[in-house]
Design a protein around this motif. Structure first.
Motif, mmCIF file in Angstrom:
data_model
loop_
_atom_site.group_PDB
_atom_site.id
_atom_site.type_symbol
_atom_site.label_atom_id
_atom_site.label_comp_id
_atom_site.label_asym_id
_atom_site.label_seq_id
_atom_site.Cartn_x
_atom_site.Cartn_y
_atom_site.Cartn_z
ATOM 1 N N ILE A 529 0.848 -1.196 0.000
ATOM 2 C CA ILE A 529 0.000 0.000 0.000
ATOM 3 C C ILE A 529 0.885 1.249 0.000
ATOM 4 C CG2 ILE A 529 -1.656 1.357 1.336
ATOM 5 C CD1 ILE A 529 -2.873 -1.231 2.325
ATOM 6 N N PRO A 530 0.696 2.168 -0.948
ATOM 7 C CA PRO A 530 1.531 3.376 -0.973
ATOM 8 C C PRO A 530 1.193 4.348 0.159
ATOM 9 C CG PRO A 530 0.562 2.927 -3.148
ATOM 10 C CD PRO A 530 -0.153 2.059 -2.146
ATOM 11 N N VAL A 531 2.225 4.925 0.745
ATOM 12 C CA VAL A 531 2.069 6.063 1.648
ATOM 13 C C VAL A 531 2.077 7.312 0.782
ATOM 14 C CG1 VAL A 531 3.091 7.361 3.551
ATOM 15 C CG2 VAL A 531 3.208 4.858 3.553
ATOM 16 N N THR A 532 1.033 8.127 0.867
ATOM 17 C CA THR A 532 0.974 9.316 0.009
ATOM 18 C C THR A 532 1.466 10.575 0.720
ATOM 19 O OG1 THR A 532 -1.353 9.691 0.570
ATOM 20 C CG2 THR A 532 -0.893 8.336 -1.367
ATOM 21 N N SER A 533 1.308 10.635 2.049
ATOM 22 C CA SER A 533 1.880 11.760 2.799
ATOM 23 C C SER A 533 1.907 11.423 4.284
ATOM 24 C CB SER A 533 1.093 13.060 2.568
ATOM 25 O OG SER A 533 -0.254 12.930 2.967
ATOM 26 N N THR A 534 2.758 12.136 5.004
ATOM 27 C CA THR A 534 2.939 11.929 6.446
ATOM 28 C C THR A 534 2.892 13.292 7.121
ATOM 29 O OG1 THR A 534 4.330 10.003 5.992
ATOM 30 C CG2 THR A 534 4.450 10.946 8.196
ATOM 31 N N TRP A 535 2.089 13.403 8.181
ATOM 32 C CA TRP A 535 1.831 14.680 8.853
ATOM 33 C C TRP A 535 2.200 14.579 10.328
ATOM 34 C CZ3 TRP A 535 -1.462 18.640 6.398
ATOM 35 C CH2 TRP A 535 -1.770 18.337 5.071
ATOM 36 N N VAL A 536 2.907 15.572 10.834
ATOM 37 C CA VAL A 536 3.253 15.652 12.251
ATOM 38 C C VAL A 536 2.796 17.012 12.768
ATOM 39 C CG1 VAL A 536 5.092 15.554 13.962
ATOM 40 C CG2 VAL A 536 5.241 14.131 11.911
ATOM 41 N N GLY A 537 1.989 16.994 13.804
ATOM 42 C CA GLY A 537 1.475 18.250 14.345
ATOM 43 C C GLY A 537 0.621 19.021 13.358
ATOM 44 N N GLY A 538 -0.120 18.294 12.525
ATOM 45 C CA GLY A 538 -1.019 18.943 11.573
ATOM 46 C C GLY A 538 -0.349 19.519 10.348
ATOM 47 N N ARG A 539 0.936 19.217 10.155
ATOM 48 C CA ARG A 539 1.677 19.727 8.998
ATOM 49 C C ARG A 539 2.364 18.578 8.257
ATOM 50 N NH1 ARG A 539 2.346 25.186 9.201
ATOM 51 N NH2 ARG A 539 1.692 26.179 11.163
#
Length: 546
Positions: A529-539
């Motif tokens: 499954i591809p990871v499309t984006s990763t967010w830390v603290g809402g960013r």
């Protein structure tokens, strides 16, 4: 608008589905609202847009949002070598001859007498890997000490010059907690556990022999490593062996804007004594960088065949063994008592059942003498080989096991070779722990295993090794249970379960966006499954190609 002002403006994040791991929204949530670094609402997008009319809107399209993956035991600071070491991963140097050539090329441009060091070597995945020993490394160079570090960091291979520099010869006895491998009395160059860590990296007043990278080079290496883990969907990492120089590394990385994941640090036990005097106790720090606990090591590696077991198995050298006890009983007991009494969280590396029993003996005795403080849940790192009695003792003490997530899939062949199919099927028993009511955390032990959490989820849900063998069908987890291990379970292991690991109001807005729903996908395809984006603290800290 400044960053601070932006942090006080709500942000509505829309997606195909939001998996909260909280249960109260079921499958209806398709949006969440962040304010600063926190989630303030989760639910249906139309309702949230009405409630927050002035909010910024982020539309993730068909993406599925899950809580950010949390690796409860990895070694990013170990990997921050500043480019000093030669990469000998099997994907780079696939044979013994390629290993020799790569090291020889580095030696050719290294001043005489200076060290040549390689790492990531995996004897079982390298063609003719067993031939990589003292004699082969002597062919690399007679003018340089040459050292190869095993991928597990539990062993190494040294040439004659390196052995001499460490003070090792055929008459040297095995050090406590280590082994100098011999063939007919002659040192083969293979060194295990404390024989290599203390022999080449120093101990106490003894300086390290191998080259140490500059702080600046380590920060750049760390930036790359953490970025690679972000690309796998990881938002939090517990560094499972931190020395004072590593603490400085993380502080420098944070000050320089190079820290894109939240970091918990397990301080190596030999540096614990000054910590309480400086006010550095478990939980010290903030939500980006904190002191998680104290690390110690009772035995060797399960995939490398050096863990301490009650029954013999086929060890690292292909002969029956009971494994290696790295710390003597009295040292285990003394350190456990000292850290527990100070209110610290223990994180004890113990793979084999005999080692786990010794650790539990010490923990039980320490708890009987000094009752645990609220939230003082100790950990056993890896906790690979257990029986019913050990499981019950773990449950009774409230200990959190941190087993390998991906090892059944990635190292299944090695596990069978060492322990046989029957015992290998009981290694990393996630379901056994969970059915006993024990909280379980998710761990890659990277670089000892692949860092990708989705790879681990496939391993935990299928228990299928790379060669197709299913090891322990009864230990399979559901996709939801596996996801919980790598989110809420890991948060509990670091004492952060009240604000990390779920996407609920008041929790950190750390999340991973996937191209497919891992709870509805075929478990055999989870790793893909591809990871499309990763967010830390809402960013966003990482975004895949558009």
């Amino acid at each position: 608008m400044t960053r601070a002002e932006e942090g006080h403006r709500p942000q509505v994040v829309r997606a195909r589905r939001v998996v909260t791991m909280g249960g109260h929204t079921g499958g209806a949530a398709d949006a969440l609202v962040t304010l600063g670094e926190r989630v303030i609402a989760v639910g249906a997008a139309p309702e949230l847009l009405d409630r927050f009319p002035g909010a910024d809107v982020v539309d993730l399209g068909r993406g599925v949002v899950v809580p950010g993956f949390n690796d409860a035991h990895a070694h990013p600071s170990v990997l921050a070598d500043g480019g000093l070491y030669v990469d000998l991963a099997p994907t780079v140097t696939g044979s013994a001859e390629e290993v020799r050539r790569a090291l020889a090329e580095r030696a050719a441009r290294t001043p005489d007498g200076a060290w040549v060091v390689g790492h990531n070597f995996d004897v079982s995945r390298t063609e003719d890997g067993g031939a990589v020993g003292r004699d082969l490394l002597d062919r690399v160079s007679a003018r340089h000490p040459v050292l190869i570090i095993h991928y597990s960091y539990h062993g190494a291979v040294a040439n004659s010059a390196a052995l001499a520099a460490a003070g090792y010869d055929e008459g040297t006895p095995d050090p406590v907690g280590g082994e100098l491998v011999r063939d007919g009395g002659r040192l083969t160059g293979v060194v295990w556990e404390r024989a290599w860590t203390e022999g080449f990296f120093g101990h106490g007043a003894k300086p390290a022999l191998v080259p140490v990278p500059t702080a600046e080079a380590r920060v750049e290496s760390l930036r790359r490593i953490v970025g690679e883990m972000n690309a796998a969907g990881i938002t939090s990492i517990c560094d499972a062996m931190v020395h004072p120089a590593d603490w400085e590394l993380y502080q420098r990385a944070r000050d320089g804007g190079a820290l894109t994941a939240r970091i918990g640090m397990l301080l190596w036990y030999e540096h614990f004594d000054p910590a309480p005097r400086l006010g550095l106790g478990t939980g010290f720090g903030d939500e980006w960088l904190r002191f998680t606990g104290v690390k110690m090591m009772a035995d060797g590696a399960v995939s490398g065949g050096t863990c301490l077991c009650s029954r013999p198995y086929n060890g690292a050298q292909g002969e029956p063994t009971g494994g290696i006890q790295v710390m003597p009983d009295e040292e285990i007991t003394e350190v456990v008592h000292r850290v527990h009494a100070a209110g610290g969280r223990l994180a004890v590396h113990a793979n084999g059942d005999l080692a786990i029993g010794k650790v539990l003996d010490a923990m039980e005795d320490a708890a009987a003498r000094v009752p645990a403080r609220p939230g003082q849940a100790h950990r056993i790192e890896h906790c690979s080989v257990v029986d019913e009695r050990l499981v019950e003792r773990i449950r009774r003490l409230g200990v959190i096991p941190v087993p390998f997530g991906a090892f059944v899939r990635y190292h299944g062949r090695n596990l069978v070779a060492h322990y046989g199919v029957e015992r290998a099927a009981r290694i990393s028993p996630h379901r056994t722990f969970r059915e006993a009511g024990i909280t379980v955390a998710g761990s890659s032990d990277h670089p000892c295993g692949p860092p990708e959490p989705l790879y681990a989820l496939q391993s935990m849900t299928t228990r299928r090794s790379l060669d197709g063998t299913v090891l322990g069908e009864d230990e399979r987890l559901t996709p939801y249970e596996a996801l919980e291990v790598y989110t809420a379970g890991s948060a509990a292991a670091s004492g952060e379960e009240h604000f990390k690991g779920r996407l609920l109001p008041g929790f950190l807005a750390d999340f991973t966006v996937l191209a497919e729903d891992p709870l509805r996908a075929d478990p055999e395809g989870l790793a893909g499954i591809p990871v499309t984006s990763t967010w830390v603290g809402g960013r966003p800290v990482w975004e895949g190609p558009a």
